[in-house]
Design an enzyme around this catalytic site. Structure first.
Site, PDB file in Angstrom:
ATOM      1  N   HIS A   1      -6.425  -3.109   1.473  1.00 54.34           N
ATOM      2  CA  HIS A   1      -4.661  -2.399   1.576  1.00 54.34           C
ATOM      3  C   HIS A   1      -5.481  -1.328   1.817  1.00 54.34           C
ATOM      4  CE1 HIS A   1      -4.886  -0.316  -2.621  1.00 54.34           C
ATOM      5  NE2 HIS A   1      -5.235  -2.054  -2.618  1.00 54.34           N
TER       6      HIS A   1
ATOM      7  N   ASP B   1      -3.147   1.682   1.558  1.00 48.37           N
ATOM      8  CA  ASP B   1      -2.516   2.570   0.823  1.00 48.37           C
ATOM      9  C   ASP B   1      -2.833   2.833  -0.390  1.00 48.37           C
ATOM     10  OD1 ASP B   1      -1.476  -0.217   0.301  1.00 48.37           O
ATOM     11  OD2 ASP B   1       0.636   0.657  -1.225  1.00 48.37           O
TER      12      ASP B   1
ATOM     13  N   ASP C   1      -9.619   2.290  -5.392  1.00 44.51           N
ATOM     14  CA  ASP C   1      -8.145   1.261  -5.048  1.00 44.51           C
ATOM     15  C   ASP C   1      -8.248   2.188  -3.918  1.00 44.51           C
ATOM     16  OD1 ASP C   1      -6.642  -0.917  -5.292  1.00 44.51           O
ATOM     17  OD2 ASP C   1      -5.855   0.233  -6.769  1.00 44.51           O
TER      18      ASP C   1
ATOM     19  N   GLU D   1       0.423  -2.458  -0.269  1.00 48.80           N
ATOM     20  CA  GLU D   1      -0.167  -3.413  -1.771  1.00 48.80           C
ATOM     21  C   GLU D   1       0.446  -2.270  -2.604  1.00 48.80           C
ATOM     22  OE1 GLU D   1      -2.492  -4.986  -4.714  1.00 48.80           O
ATOM     23  OE2 GLU D   1      -2.222  -2.691  -3.885  1.00 48.80           O
ATOM     24  N   GLU D   2       0.663  -1.192  -2.822  1.00 50.41           N
ATOM     25  CA  GLU D   2       1.045  -0.590  -4.101  1.00 50.41           C
ATOM     26  C   GLU D   2       2.596  -0.304  -4.449  1.00 50.41           C
ATOM     27  OE1 GLU D   2      -1.725  -0.320  -6.132  1.00 50.41           O
ATOM     28  OE2 GLU D   2      -3.284   0.640  -5.299  1.00 50.41           O
TER      29      GLU D   2
ATOM     30  N   GLU E   1     -10.418  -5.898  -3.306  1.00 52.50           N
ATOM     31  CA  GLU E   1      -9.967  -5.059  -4.575  1.00 52.50           C
ATOM     32  C   GLU E   1     -10.962  -4.583  -5.588  1.00 52.50           C
ATOM     33  OE1 GLU E   1      -7.560  -3.855  -4.764  1.00 52.50           O
ATOM     34  OE2 GLU E   1      -5.755  -4.661  -4.253  1.00 52.50           O
TER      35      GLU E   1
ATOM     36  N   HIS F   1      -5.524   4.430 -10.445  1.00 49.91           N
ATOM     37  CA  HIS F   1      -4.866   4.714 -10.907  1.00 49.91           C
ATOM     38  C   HIS F   1      -4.572   5.646 -11.573  1.00 49.91           C
ATOM     39  CE1 HIS F   1      -2.381   0.854  -9.018  1.00 49.91           C
ATOM     40  NE2 HIS F   1      -2.804   1.174  -8.443  1.00 49.91           N
TER      41      HIS F   1
END
Ligand SMILES: [Zn+2]
Length: 357
Positions: free
Chosen positions: A73, A75, A99, A129-130, A158, A332
């Protein structure tokens, strides 16, 4: 705008990770990064490139017997004083380093530098995706162009810290409701206390032993837990209703119906309503491309306990696993970073797998 993804940058997975991190792409703001990625792929003679929204797909069509997908992903979660990237020794810091722009860098680097991979490859770079599923580029393409995702095996890049995490557990939520009868608490014997009725539900949860199961060498461990409890009317009323929200994390050998049946059996005699269900994905490691991938990595796979987009591939009949250089525990976080050495190791592994003839 000038594209920071120059041929020199595309040739080096570490420089490419850094360049991707430095293109801002918080969810729903992926246009710039998708434009740059698309432009980098369009000029490559051995690829055909497509775009849907801010999701970009490029594929080889060499007539190989098997097709694999490398997916990531584009984003990130919102920045937290960690943009743009900074390099400290062997560590690259910044939002999205782990990530999962280091994983995206693998796919983009291989797409551009490997004209004759041993399988046909679909390189898939997706948006959003987030955040909620309805925006997820993998979900949107699976609805709009399912043929783009047809393949024998998929690697989702990932963060796994260089370990192969196969399949994933499913997750289900349900509300167990106990019923009673309201009364003034001064004359409580005239009512039935629904919060007291929840005691039996909690006892069953406390006594519950999660099943452990090993599938294709991957260990999974189930869990059934209360995650929220709501009840009560006011300080002088015997409550007539109590709701216990439970979350069941289940191994991928159970499908949705079996997971629900199991939870209903645990709470037999109680009112239960399922509110959310996302089945897991079997590891699918008996597939030849998957076996060859494991040989290239040279380490045993482990079961993925959290739900991931691997399950979306599984739902389309494509066995999938997670493999990326980042540490998933840092995803994150404000001090999110990735080890340069890990990026190089993983890139070498993927190259070994895809380039071998
Ligand atoms: Zn991610």
């Amino acid at each position: 705008m000038e594209n920071p993804l120059t041929p020199e940058v595309l040739a080096d997975p570490v420089a490419l990770t850094r360049a991707l991190v430095d293109i801002e792409s918080v969810s729903l703001n992926e246009q710039a990064i998708a434009d740059h990625v698309e432009q980098a792929l369009r000029g490559v003679p051995h690829l055909t490139t497509f775009r849907h929204g801010n999701t970009v797909m490029a594929r080889t069509d060499l007539g190989r017997a098997q097709r694999v997908v490398l997916a990531g992903h584009l984003d990130t979660v919102p920045h937290n004083d960690n943009f743009p990237s900074t390099l400290r020794g062997d560590l690259l810091y910044g939002c999205g380093t782990s990530d999962m722009k280091s994983g995206v860098a693998y796919a983009l680097h291989l797409a551009v530098t490997l004209p004759e991979p041993r399988y046909d490859v679909t390189y898939f770079f997706y948006e959003a995706e987030e955040i909620e599923s309805t925006y997820n580029g993998l979900f949107l393409v699976s609805e709009a162009h399912p043929e783009w995702l047809r393949a024998d095996f998929a690697v989702l890049l990932e963060p796994t810290y260089g370990v192969v995490e196969a399949g994933c557990q499913g997750t289900m939520r349900a509300i167990v409701t106990t019923h009673g009868e309201r009364a003034h608490s001064a004359r409580s014997w005239r009512g039935v206390n629904a919060i007291h009725g929840a005691g039996e539900v909690l006892r069953r949860l406390q006594a519950y032993e999660g099943r452990r199961v090993t599938i294709d060498g991957c260990a999974y461990r189930e869990g059934l837990n209360a995650v929220r409890i709501v009840g009560g009317v006011s300080g002088n009323v015997i409550p007539d209703r109590c709701e216990i929200e439970v979350n069941f994390r289940f191994a991928p050998d159970r499908d949705a119906a079996e997971a629900e049946a199991h939870v209903r059996e645990v709470f037999a005699g109680f009112d239960l309503a399922v509110t959310d269900m996302a089945p897991g994905a079997l590891p699918g490691l008996d597939n030849p491309a998957a076996r060859e991938f494991l040989t290239a990595v040279g380490a045993e796979p482990v079961g993925k306990l959290g739900w991931t987009d691997v399950a979306r591939f599984a739902a389309m009949g494509v066995p999938a696993l997670n493999f990326g250089p980042g540490d998933p525990n840092l995803a994150h976080h404000r001090d999110e970073h990735v080890e340069i050495g890990k990026i190089r190791d993983g890139a070498a592994t993927l190259h070994r797998w895809l380039a071998a003839v």
